[in-house]
Design an enzyme around this catalytic site. Structure first.
Site, PDB file in Angstrom:
ATOM      1  N   THR A 560       0.872  -1.174   0.000  1.00 51.69           N
ATOM      2  CA  THR A 560       0.000   0.000   0.000  1.00 51.69           C
ATOM      3  C   THR A 560       0.911   1.226   0.000  1.00 51.69           C
ATOM      4  O   THR A 560       2.130   1.097  -0.003  1.00 51.69           O
ATOM      5  CB  THR A 560      -0.863   0.039   1.272  1.00 51.69           C
ATOM      6  OG1 THR A 560      -0.008   0.350   2.388  1.00 51.69           O
ATOM      7  CG2 THR A 560      -1.550  -1.294   1.525  1.00 51.69           C
ATOM      8  N   GLU A 611      13.470  -3.294  -0.672  1.00 55.48           N
ATOM      9  CA  GLU A 611      14.213  -3.110  -1.924  1.00 55.48           C
ATOM     10  C   GLU A 611      13.429  -2.298  -2.946  1.00 55.48           C
ATOM     11  O   GLU A 611      13.988  -1.468  -3.668  1.00 55.48           O
ATOM     12  CB  GLU A 611      14.589  -4.493  -2.489  1.00 55.48           C
ATOM     13  CG  GLU A 611      15.343  -4.492  -3.798  1.00 55.48           C
ATOM     14  CD  GLU A 611      16.690  -3.791  -3.738  1.00 55.48           C
ATOM     15  OE1 GLU A 611      16.703  -2.581  -4.047  1.00 55.48           O
ATOM     16  OE2 GLU A 611      17.706  -4.433  -3.380  1.00 55.48           O
ATOM     17  N   VAL A 614      13.141   1.859  -3.869  1.00 62.28           N
ATOM     18  CA  VAL A 614      13.953   2.618  -4.823  1.00 62.28           C
ATOM     19  C   VAL A 614      14.170   1.756  -6.066  1.00 62.28           C
ATOM     20  O   VAL A 614      14.643   0.628  -5.958  1.00 62.28           O
ATOM     21  CB  VAL A 614      15.326   2.973  -4.206  1.00 62.28           C
ATOM     22  CG1 VAL A 614      16.135   3.819  -5.181  1.00 62.28           C
ATOM     23  CG2 VAL A 614      15.163   3.704  -2.881  1.00 62.28           C
ATOM     24  N   LEU A 618      14.798  -3.219  -9.300  1.00 59.77           N
ATOM     25  CA  LEU A 618      16.258  -3.176  -9.489  1.00 59.77           C
ATOM     26  C   LEU A 618      16.980  -3.429  -8.163  1.00 59.77           C
ATOM     27  O   LEU A 618      16.564  -2.915  -7.124  1.00 59.77           O
ATOM     28  CB  LEU A 618      16.684  -1.799 -10.029  1.00 59.77           C
ATOM     29  CG  LEU A 618      16.212  -1.425 -11.433  1.00 59.77           C
ATOM     30  CD1 LEU A 618      16.697  -0.018 -11.772  1.00 59.77           C
ATOM     31  CD2 LEU A 618      16.720  -2.419 -12.462  1.00 59.77           C
ATOM     32  N   GLY A 669       0.279   3.477 -14.978  1.00 56.60           N
ATOM     33  CA  GLY A 669       0.568   2.925 -13.646  1.00 56.60           C
ATOM     34  C   GLY A 669       1.968   3.191 -13.132  1.00 56.60           C
ATOM     35  O   GLY A 669       2.450   2.484 -12.247  1.00 56.60           O
ATOM     36  N   GLU A 672       2.947   7.620  -8.485  1.00 59.98           N
ATOM     37  CA  GLU A 672       2.388   7.397  -7.155  1.00 59.98           C
ATOM     38  C   GLU A 672       0.887   7.660  -7.277  1.00 59.98           C
ATOM     39  O   GLU A 672       0.449   8.344  -8.219  1.00 59.98           O
ATOM     40  CB  GLU A 672       2.986   8.411  -6.165  1.00 59.98           C
ATOM     41  CG  GLU A 672       4.430   8.163  -5.795  1.00 59.98           C
ATOM     42  CD  GLU A 672       4.614   6.929  -4.935  1.00 59.98           C
ATOM     43  OE1 GLU A 672       3.915   6.807  -3.911  1.00 59.98           O
ATOM     44  OE2 GLU A 672       5.439   6.075  -5.287  1.00 59.98           O
ATOM     45  N   ASP A 683       9.014  12.370  -4.167  1.00 56.86           N
ATOM     46  CA  ASP A 683       9.256  10.929  -4.224  1.00 56.86           C
ATOM     47  C   ASP A 683      10.743  10.637  -4.450  1.00 56.86           C
ATOM     48  O   ASP A 683      11.308   9.729  -3.855  1.00 56.86           O
ATOM     49  CB  ASP A 683       8.400  10.316  -5.341  1.00 56.86           C
ATOM     50  CG  ASP A 683       8.435   8.807  -5.274  1.00 56.86           C
ATOM     51  OD1 ASP A 683       8.182   8.270  -4.178  1.00 56.86           O
ATOM     52  OD2 ASP A 683       8.759   8.168  -6.294  1.00 56.86           O
ATOM     53  N   LYS A 687      13.597   8.764  -2.071  1.00 53.91           N
ATOM     54  CA  LYS A 687      14.436   7.662  -2.546  1.00 53.91           C
ATOM     55  C   LYS A 687      15.915   7.938  -2.285  1.00 53.91           C
ATOM     56  O   LYS A 687      16.647   7.064  -1.797  1.00 53.91           O
ATOM     57  CB  LYS A 687      14.200   7.421  -4.029  1.00 53.91           C
ATOM     58  CG  LYS A 687      12.835   6.787  -4.288  1.00 53.91           C
ATOM     59  CD  LYS A 687      12.553   6.721  -5.773  1.00 53.91           C
ATOM     60  CE  LYS A 687      11.226   6.036  -6.029  1.00 53.91           C
ATOM     61  NZ  LYS A 687      10.771   6.234  -7.417  1.00 53.91           N
TER      62      LYS A 687
END
Ligand code: ADP
Ligand code: ASP
Ligand code: MG
Length: 819
Positions: A560, A611, A614, A618, A669, A672, A683, A687
């Site tokens: 979420t 993980e 960020v 990856l 998609g 955020e 955002d 990160k």
């Protein structure tokens, strides 16, 4: 001669008794046999209940007796023995008259002595053995009923009397040696003292009766017929992974049964072991199954021997731990002797002992029923020392159980206890006391009863390589990424089981509307339908349920973007439930909170993994961790971390409207839920802060410089206002584009971290720069470190999208499960 014993379930009703008759009919053709039987399943409990109710003045005892009588009468009728055996019917009637009279007497006296308890409780075997003997004859398998009380002589310790072997062995030999019949039916459990008063051998004692008989007649073998196909690596009621042990030594079987493996009553082994008689555990309901052979004859059973370090795991509940502690105990001989004498004078059985090396304290585990007797006895013994404060007041702990790991091979392998305790530690199982037998065949731990099932399974997974490690997932958020994750899980589940021995289950899920928790696992092929018709969502209840279930290897997965969901992590980690967060809220919250969660995770042996915070799937955070843990230092990070912004600036060409491109990114998609978090740079700030924190920097959001390219006015109001306002500012975006474009540069929203400082903002990037060739929604991170000085370590690839994010979450789940 051989001895066969059939337990309560095997003789619970007429149908089962017929199975017993057919098993015995086959084998008696080959060898003269003694058959020992238990009471019809559950009858001993009912008889004891009736006697206790009667003694308490409760008339319900009459109903209990009626029920017992009905069960026996039904059985007689269905076995068709009533017509032929008048004597049997008389015996049954007389027995129930006596049981009623005895209970009536108890009602008058208002008390139940151990002696009367044995007299009533022993009726179960008397009744069953008479009925079964008659049924054999009715089926034309000639059988002779014999009274065990006439052969097994005990002392008068009612409830669990001790056998006088000298007399008993002689009586048994006399009875059978001169007898030409070939099949004898005997009641288990009951015996008599020297005065001929009925005693019992302790609950589950029919096994013991059979072993006593087998040893006395030098039987070729003893068969214990029950409702499972052998002795198993764990109690099958507690672990569905339990496997049959084909061969086990007497000593191991004794240890397992002493520590709770109910399949065999502990004293059973001793008499047969001294004679080397093999004991077979067989299943009445699957007689073709091989079963277990208990024997030390490695030659005869070499092909059955399995090379496990641990042979089995068992547990006993209702344990009370008594600890005697005090400075006055150090170095003074005789303290432990006095403690054990006090307990043994009261006939209290000590199940486990531990003493601290400083001799400062001794703990003993006993059955909880003996608690008050033990406290009184120990307090009386140490009154003086307690008054002088040399010994502290007795510490008594309840609600405990013992779990024991048993195996002959443990002594030749180091590290068993290490594996045992670390597996338990990882699952938040608190160990109250530990004991290791000097023979190193057994390591036992005292734990809370609420943790028994979890512990048995955790240890089973740790010690039996054929066992799958079960992973229990609790998932919050079942949207786009959640859906993809579950689809990936469904396709991988088989492989994870085969290749990694992981049995991953979705145990609970919650979205904003509904929630479901299913301990047996939610069907991954229809989770949508299941969730649809489930209970109304309540996060608090969901978390409480996840904690209460106390399942092993539990992982909470947060997909979420909710503050509320992020606020429950600590509660879960404290219970050793790992947290895999796709949600960035926690890792980017105040440094204090981020740090606290990491510490709690470490303290409670859980994993806190994020993980996907960020660069989606990856491996960025994992790489930082690997670098730092292997001694590298990160000097500088340069990165494009917003899939959304990269997408937007890769698609914006000054012709199509900027707002339109943002809308497209949202529709596909990548953004955020609130796209302003991406466009305004927040955002990306989160990160780069997470990366800096993982690199060891104590950073807060306020420490980051945000050179935002968005006009202030666009960031006000609702998301709808935001789109409208971007249209009004189209010329601003056009000029940003034009300025870069005319120099042949690209616009990149770059995050950097160097010398403890972090900044984010739009930059012109030329064709020589590592950040230039970055397409679609890709992310790139450049790490400059001690080891990657001149050329950075580059991680590049799709940095947004449901499929890759889900795979990153999936990888975290596997990481959390593997340790
Ligand atoms: P019976 O009435 O035949 O004597 P019990 O109920 O006394 O049978 O013992 C059999 C039961 O023991 C099994 O049904 C099983 O649930 C339980 N049990 C506990 N631990 C073990 C174990 N390690 N192996 C097999 N069975 C076990
Ligand atoms: N019927 C007795 C009991 O339930 C003895 C036995 O079944 O072994 O304890
Ligand atoms: Mg039993």
């Amino acid at each position: 001669m051989q001895v066969l014993k059939f337990g309560g379930t095997s003789v619970a009703n007429a149908e089962n008794i017929k199975k017993v008759i057919s098993i015995v009919a086959d084998t008696v053709k080959k060898e003269k046999s003694i058959v020992v039987v238990s009471a019809l399943g559950g009858v001993t409990d009912l008889l004891l209940d009736a006697s206790m109710l009667a003694a308490a003045g409760n008339l319900v005892y009459l109903e209990k007796i009626e029920l017992i009588e009905k069960r026996h009468n039904d059985c007689i009728q269905q076995l068709n023995v009533s017509n032929d055996d008048e004597e049997l019917l008389q015996f049954i009637n007389a027995s129930f008259t006596e049981i009623r009279n005895l209970c009536n007497g108890l009602m008058m006296l208002n008390e139940l002595t151990p002696r009367t308890k044995d007299r009533i409780g022993g009726y179960g075997e008397l009744l069953s053995s008479r009925i079964i003997a008659s049924a054999f004859n009715q089926q034309n398998v000639p059988a002779v009923w014999k009274d065990s009380r006439k052969m097994i002589q005990t002392n008068s310790s009612f409830g669990a009397a001790a056998v006088d072997f000298e007399i008993t062995n002689k009586k048994i030999k006399d009875e059978f040696e001169s007898n030409n019949d070939s099949l004898f039916i005997l009641p288990g459990f009951i015996a008599a003292d020297a005065q001929g008063v009925m005693t019992t051998l302790g609950r589950g004692g029919s096994d013991y009766t059979a072993a006593i008989m087998a040893a006395a007649v030098d039987a070729s073998n003893l068969e214990i017929w029950t409702d499972v196909s052998g002795m198993m690596t764990a109690d099958p009621r507690l672990s569905s992974n339990a496997k049959i042990i084909p061969q086990i030594s007497y000593q191991e079987a004794m240890e397992l049964s002493h520590f709770g493996a109910k399949v065999i009553y502990p004293p059973t082994i001793q008499p047969v072991m001294s004679k080397g008689i093999p004991v077979w555990i067989k299943n009445t309901f699957a007689p073709q199954d091989f079963g277990t052979v208990i024997s030390n004859n490695q030659n005869a059973y070499a092909h059955l021997v399995q090379q496990h370090i641990v042979t089995g795991i068992s547990s006993i509940n209702n344990i009370c731990l008594i600890t005697l502690e005090g400075s006055g105990m150090v170095g003074i001989p005789g303290f432990s002797k006095r403690l054990f004498e006090a307990l043994s004078n009261e006939k209290i059985n000590v199940i486990l002992i531990t003493q601290s090396s400083s001799e400062h304290s001794i703990s003993v585990a006993i059955d909880a029923s003996a608690e008050s007797k033990a406290i009184t006895a120990v307090n009386a013994t140490f009154t003086n020392e307690m008054a002088l404060q040399q010994v502290d007041p007795l510490k008594v702990e309840n609600g405990l159980s013992i779990v024991a790991v048993v195996g002959e091979n443990m002594k030749s392998h180091s590290g068993v206890s290490g594996s045992m305790f670390s597996a338990m530690g990882r699952n938040g199982i608190n160990i109250r006391a530990i004991a290791q037998g000097s023979s190193e065949k057994n390591i036992s731990a005292v734990i809370n009863t609420a943790d028994v099932k979890k512990t048995i399974n955790v240890l089973h997974e740790a010690f039996f390589e054929t066992t799958y490690k079960q992973v229990n997932i609790f998932l919050a958020g079942a949207g786009n990424v959640g859906g993809k994750l579950l689809a990936q899980l469904a396709t991988q589940i088989q492989l994870l089981q085969e290749k990694m021995h992981l049995q991953v289950r979705l145990t609970g899920m919650i979205n904003s509307r509904t929630m479901v928790v299913d301990e047996s696992g939610i069907d991954l092929s229809k989770w949508q339908q299941i969730l649809e018709v489930s209970d109304k969502a309540d996060l608090k209840q969901f978390i409480e349920k996840a904690i209460e279930l106390n399942l092993r290897n539990a992982v909470f997965v947060d997909i979420t973007a909710s503050d509320l969901v992020a606020s429950v992590y600590e509660q879960l980690l404290i219970k050793s439930i790992s947290v895999v967060a796709c949600n960035k809220v926690a890792a980017s919250s105040a440094y204090k909170n981020y740090k606290k969660l990491k510490e709690v995770a470490r303290e409670f042996n859980a994993q806190f993994l994020f993980e996907t915070n960020v660069g989606a799937g990856l491996p960025i955070i994992g790489t930082i961790n690997d670098l730092i843990q292997s001694g590298d230092r990160i000097h500088k990070i340069e990165a494009v971390l917003s899939g959304t912004l990269n997408f937007v600036f890769n698609h914006y060409d000054g012709k199509r409207k900027f707002a339109e491109v943002v809308q497209q990114a949202q529709d596909e998609g990548y953004t955020e839920p609130d796209p302003r978090l991406d466009l305004g740079g927040t955002d990306v700030m989160r990160k780069i802060m997470i990366l800096a924190r993982e690199a060891g920097e104590m950073m807060e959001m306020d420490d980051i410089t945000n050179n935002s390219f968005m006009p202030e006015a666009c960031m006000q109001g609702t998301v709808q206002d935001f789109y409208k306002s971007m249209e009004l500012h189209e010329t601003h975006f056009q000029s940003l584009f034009a300025a870069a474009n005319e120099k042949g540069n690209k616009l990149k929203f770059v995050a950097s971290f160097e010398n403890g400082k972090a900044a984010v903002g739009l930059q012109h990037v030329d064709a020589q720069h590592d950040l230039f060739h970055l397409y679609g929604k890709d992310n790139v991170v450049l790490f400059y470190t001690d080891r990657y000085k001149d050329q950075p370590l580059v991680i590049k690839g799709a940095g947004a999208g449901a499929e890759v994010t889900a795979s990153g979450v999936f990888a975290d789940i596997i990481r959390a499960s593997k340790i």
